[in-house]
Structures are given as C-alpha cells and as structure tokens.
Design an enzyme around this catalytic site. Sequence first.
Site, PDB file in Angstrom:
ATOM      1  CG  HIS A 260      -3.831   3.276 -14.853  1.00  0.00           C
ATOM      2  ND1 HIS A 260      -3.812   1.943 -14.868  1.00  0.00           N
ATOM      3  CD2 HIS A 260      -2.898   3.368 -13.677  1.00  0.00           C
ATOM      4  CE1 HIS A 260      -2.909   1.270 -14.134  1.00  0.00           C
ATOM      5  NE2 HIS A 260      -2.305   2.294 -13.348  1.00  0.00           N
TER       6      HIS A 260
ATOM      7  CG  ASP B  72      -5.453   0.148 -17.699  1.00  0.00           C
ATOM      8  OD1 ASP B  72      -5.085   1.077 -18.042  1.00  0.00           O
ATOM      9  OD2 ASP B  72      -5.715   0.061 -16.258  1.00  0.00           O
TER      10      ASP B  72
ATOM     11  CB  SER C 259       0.389   0.505 -13.500  1.00  0.00           C
ATOM     12  OG  SER C 259      -0.645   0.236 -12.606  1.00  0.00           O
TER      13      SER C 259
END
Length: 728
Positions: A90, A226, A655
């Site tokens: 992402h 991810d 992230s």
Amino acid sequence: MNRGLILKAGQLFWICIFFSFSLFGGEGMWLPQLLKALNEKEMKSMGMKLSADDIYSINKGSLKDAIVHFGGFCTSEIVSPNGLLLTNHHCGYGQIQSHSTVENNLIKNGFWAKNYKEELPNEGLTATLIDYIDDVTEKALLGVTPGMNAGDRQSLIESNIANIRKSYSLESYQQVVIRPFYDGNQYFAFVTTVFRDVRLVGAPPESIGKFGSDTDNWVWPRHTGDFSLFRIYAGKDNKPADYSPDNVPYVPKHFLPVSMDGIEVGDFTMVFGFPGKTNQYLPASAVNQIITTLNPAKITIRDKALKITDKYMRADEATKIKYAAKYASIANYWKKWIGESQGLKQTNALGEKQAFEAEFTRRLSAESPYSAVLLDLNRLYQEIEPYALANDYVSEILFRNVDLTSTISSVRRLVNEYDKKGESGYLEMLPKVSGMFDNFYPDFDAKIDQEKLTALLDLYVKGVAPSFIPSGLKGTSSGKNPDFSIIVEEMYNQSLFSSSQKVSELFEQSADIAVKKIKTDPLYLWVGDWLDLYNRDILTPYTTLKKEIDAKQALYTKAQLELFPEIRFYPDANSTLRVTYGKVEGYQPKDAVTYQPVTYLDGIIEKYIPGDYEFDVQPRMLELYNSKNFGIYADKSGKLPVCFIGSNHTTGGNSGSPAIDAEGNLIGLNFDRVWEGTMSDIHYDVSICRNIMVDVRYILWVIDKYAGAGHLVSEMKLTHPKTGKKKR
Ligand code: ARG
Ligand code: GLU
C-alpha cells in the site's frame, strides 16, 4: 459527592494508572539517539541482545543506516547489499498504479523485474536516510520567555530555526529538518541524505498484496501480503543523483539480514521507522471534541463519498484502476476514525484523562505558572470548535474528497501571480500548474466527481454554522435548499477545468487571454467565493486560536514533564525516526474471545471467495497450497505463517517499517494496527493495542515460490539466529 471526595476518587484512579505505567506497557515511540539513556536496560531485560549503539550510531554502521523514509509518507528498509528496499504494497501503491493500464495491469497481476534493466523508475519518489541527529533545543528556544504571547513566541522560534538551518553546511544531496518534540519543549535537527532515483522491483498481485482490502483493513486476524520491493539507485560515486539509465544500485552502510527462524509468542520485537503523528498529551476536552464532533463529521462525509466511488469502481475495470489509490487512501482513515472513536470510548480514555487532570491539579503548587493552563485549554477548545468543525468540512469536501475543486487553489495562485507581476509572473508559475493538471486528469472522472460534490454540499449546509455557508448555497427563507445537482452539473459542463483537452487549450493562449477566461469560469468563481469566505471567516480565526492552543499545549506538556517525574514520557510522533519495542503477543478483543498472534496460509483459504472483489485467490496460490509447496519458508509445524501481531506502539507512517528481532534481523514488515486499538494515537492501552506485521517468511515465499523471482531472495542474507543453521 462533595469536591473532596471526587478528588479522592480521582487520586485512587490515578494510582492505578500510575502502576500500570511503571510496568512495561508496550507504549512509546522513542528517539533512537536517546535509547542508551532511556530504554536500553528495559529492552535488554525483554530479551534484546543488541546495544543501543548497534541501533543508532554516528561513528559506525548501525541499524539506522538501513531504515529509509519512503516518499516521506511511509517507511522502508534496505535488505540487500544492492540497495533493495522492502516496503508495503500500500506504500508503493501509487507507483504500481502509475505503471498499470487495462492491458498491463500491475495492480491485478503483480510485477517482478527479472533484472536491473526491467526495474521501473518513478518520477518524484524519494528515499531518505538519516545521517545524524543533533539536539538544538537551546538555540531554537533562544529568547523565548514564559510570558510571551503565542504569535511572538512562534515567530521567534521560526527565526531561530532559520538561523540553525543556516549554520549547517551541507552537501547538495543533504537536507536538514528541524522538528519540535514534546509540543515544542525540545528541538532536534535531522541531517538526511535524499535519494531521487527509486525504482519499482516487484509487487505481488493485489489478491495477495491487498488481500481482504477494506473489509480486513485495520482488522485482526489478517492475511494480507502487504509488501512491495523497490531499489535505490545512485550515481557512480554512490551518492544521490537524478534519474539516469547510467545510475547504479546503491551500496548501503548497512542492510538488514533476514531471520528464517521465525517468531514465537513472547519474543522481543522492535519496529524502527517514521511514525507520522500522534496526540498523546491532549487534555480531556480535546479528546471529547474528537469523539463527539470532529470524527463523526469526517466519517459521515467520507462515508458518502466512498459509497459513490465504490459504485462506479465495481461497474468498470478502468475506473477501478483510476480510482484505486485515491479510494484506498480515503477509505483508510474513514475506517480508522470509526475504530478510534469506538476504542476511545471502550477504554474510557476520557475518564482516565480526567483522573490524570485531577492529579495534575492536585500537584500544582499555589504559585505554579501552570495553574491556569488546563482551564485555558478547555476554554480555547470550546472557542475553536465551530471553526475546527467547519475547517474539517471544507478540507474534506473541497480539498480531499472532491477532486476538481481541489485544483482551484493552484489556479488562483496562477491568477494572483498574473495580477501581481503580469505575464512574467504567470509564465513562471504556469509549468507547475499545468504539471499538476497533467497528473490530475488520468485519475479523474468528471461524472463521479460531480455526484460526490452534489452529495457533500448537502452535508455541508446541514453541518456547519449558517454564517459559513456561501451565498450561492444558502436556502430560501422558507428553508428550501437550492438544487445542488443542477448547480454542480452546469458548473462542470461549462468549466474550462473539467477536461484535460479544455485545459491544454486554455494554457496555449497568451497570459492575458487565459487569465481573462479563467476569471469568468463558473467553477473558478464559485469555488473562489467559497474559498474567500473560508479563508476569512473560518481559517483565519481557526489559525489564531490554534496558535494559542499550541502555546498552551507546550506549557501543559512542560508541566506534565515537571510534575510527573516518575513517568518516562516519550515525544509525540512527528514523522521523525523512532524505535518502538514490545513482544509477540495476542489479545482479548472482547469478553471470552482471545486472539492468537499468528495467522497461516490456511486462513487465506478459509477466507477465499472465488471471484470476489476483496477475497479472491489466484489459481497459482491454490496450487501451491494444495501441494504444500512451502520450501524453506514453513514454520516448525510445517505450516506457512502469514501475519503476526505484537505490542509495538505504531502509527500511520510506520507502514513498511521493519519488525526486527533481538539480534537485529528482519522478521516481519509492519503494515497495520488492530481494530480495537486504533485509538493508540491518542490513548494507548497495552491490553488491546497491537501492531500487525507480515511474516518475512511469507514475503520470501511469495517472491520465490509464488512469483518465481528467487533471484531477489538470493540477494538477501538469510540467517538462523535461533537454530544456528548455516546460511543456505
Ligand atoms: N490501515 C493501513 C494503514 O493505515 C493500511 C491501509 C491500506 N489498505 C487499504 N485497504 N486502504 O495505512
Ligand atoms: N497502515 C499504516 C501506514 O500506512 C500503518 C498502520 C498504523 O496506522 O499503525 O502507515
């Protein structure tokens, strides 16, 4: 109950909270350069084998030399001697999308460069490394006195910071970033090296990289792979350079070895990255405003906008690609705010803050300079509320959810330049504005945008104070609103900005003619009127009050540091490099339910819904699952681990951060938090706050077994810190 009793109840409550602070709580985003003084002992007691120096050192290569700020919004880490970067799917999503077309859809099919030549450049993407960090508090606060008014204080600090900045002599590829900590009670300068050639190397298909999509987002148990891979390129001298086919892979000072031995419950974990923003030291009144007023408004707006976009994305493949990144980003915080409000209520954040404030007040001495600070903050939060609410409405509608209106601010700047300096001003500014439009149209669909604006106008006029409604949107005296769909449709039909063709024609004209045309454009005029009202009646008072709040918050935080010497305070996140540590552990989301900390490939198969938008699984995956082809990546029980959770205190920006074991090896990749704990930006609770990581063995399995890109795994250094097996 009389006042004395209330205080006593507050004190008792406080004592309980205090004791929970003094045990390891998982809480805290710590400064890497201060670990020795504040954290090393505790980290070692939890199993860490490294020294603080191994994590951050300016004299030798240390872990920090492998931690990279990715595009300024995510974290990534170097995992090979050839500058190979690992981050989330992402985080690289915008880039993956930008290389995708309906015919060659990298989002859908994934992408694996077979050699350096096939790696894809990404204009504008940066990778930033931290060279060193200096404490510049004294210089930043030079001349600041306690009695100073908020505005003067801020200007003085700004000019001090400008002076500090000038005092650094930097290489052309270095930057210095100076940031406030503890709400402006401490300042650090970060000298960074910024790489400008960062190429896409690999990405799994979204059925892996985004498995579970928005339904599973912020949720445990999770099964998302991810991750994506990039590479830093440098000039022949190993220094940052603009993109050039002649650039070469960057040779790092340090890269993270990868542990193949996996994790067990209770193992020490450390997450090293760039958390964006937290608000841990707010007064209860501010938290209350978030729960009751601001979050609900933003949630309602995004809810509407998302439903409209979703309808179009599901109906058409090209639209799905166009809107993929925008949709994911809007949906992400929409869902986060829902979880956050819920978690704040469930963990009694307000009650705990109030108890803390009662104890704070009790500890104040008669002549304390902090006696009025809480009252002042409470009053200011009350005063700012209508402006803060309207500010959120306008930002969400005009700048965030509706695309075309968000371009108008730049057009206004262009016209301003023309009005001030004539043609030369216009021509100077034009490339920026037309460049912005060039990037804008490929991801824009006027019909969807129109429908969103129409729906959101309806919310605006109902949600804000009447004086904040522009005249064109005001209802009649009998209370009937104008028909927004007609207003919007006419505007979009007539505006010069609603298609790329019309805009290019416009910018081909001379400055005089173009500006004349712009000044009669219906959308330009309509948004312009609204922005004038916004700047004058909403933003100006909002900013004035916000400055006062910031000054009082600085005082309140200072007071907390002084009055609670028994608490080890950590500074709020501010997009600077931090270390958080905890351990692998599950949690109890609700009565009688316990979550295990590890998920497996079996769970993907359980969630599999053939052909589904979010839970589809590719045949290749099913095949590998059925043949149990897990290679060296399975755990002791022979199953393939996918994700795990731990008590590391993370937030947006973390992230892509590496999860690191006790010895400095990579064990996972941070990408999310659990639903029950999303309030940890405001109020951390170790019983339910967990970060979610992809297990590195799943990542390697996908690269090697699923994608057949084993050459990328060969670049990495695989280790066996627990079993002591030799390198493969
Ligand atoms: N919640 C994660 C983070 O805050 C992941 C978001 C990306 N995924 C998505 N479905 N929007 O960024
Ligand atoms: N997904 C988040 C990010 O993009 C990290 C999760 C969180 O907010 O903790 O940074």
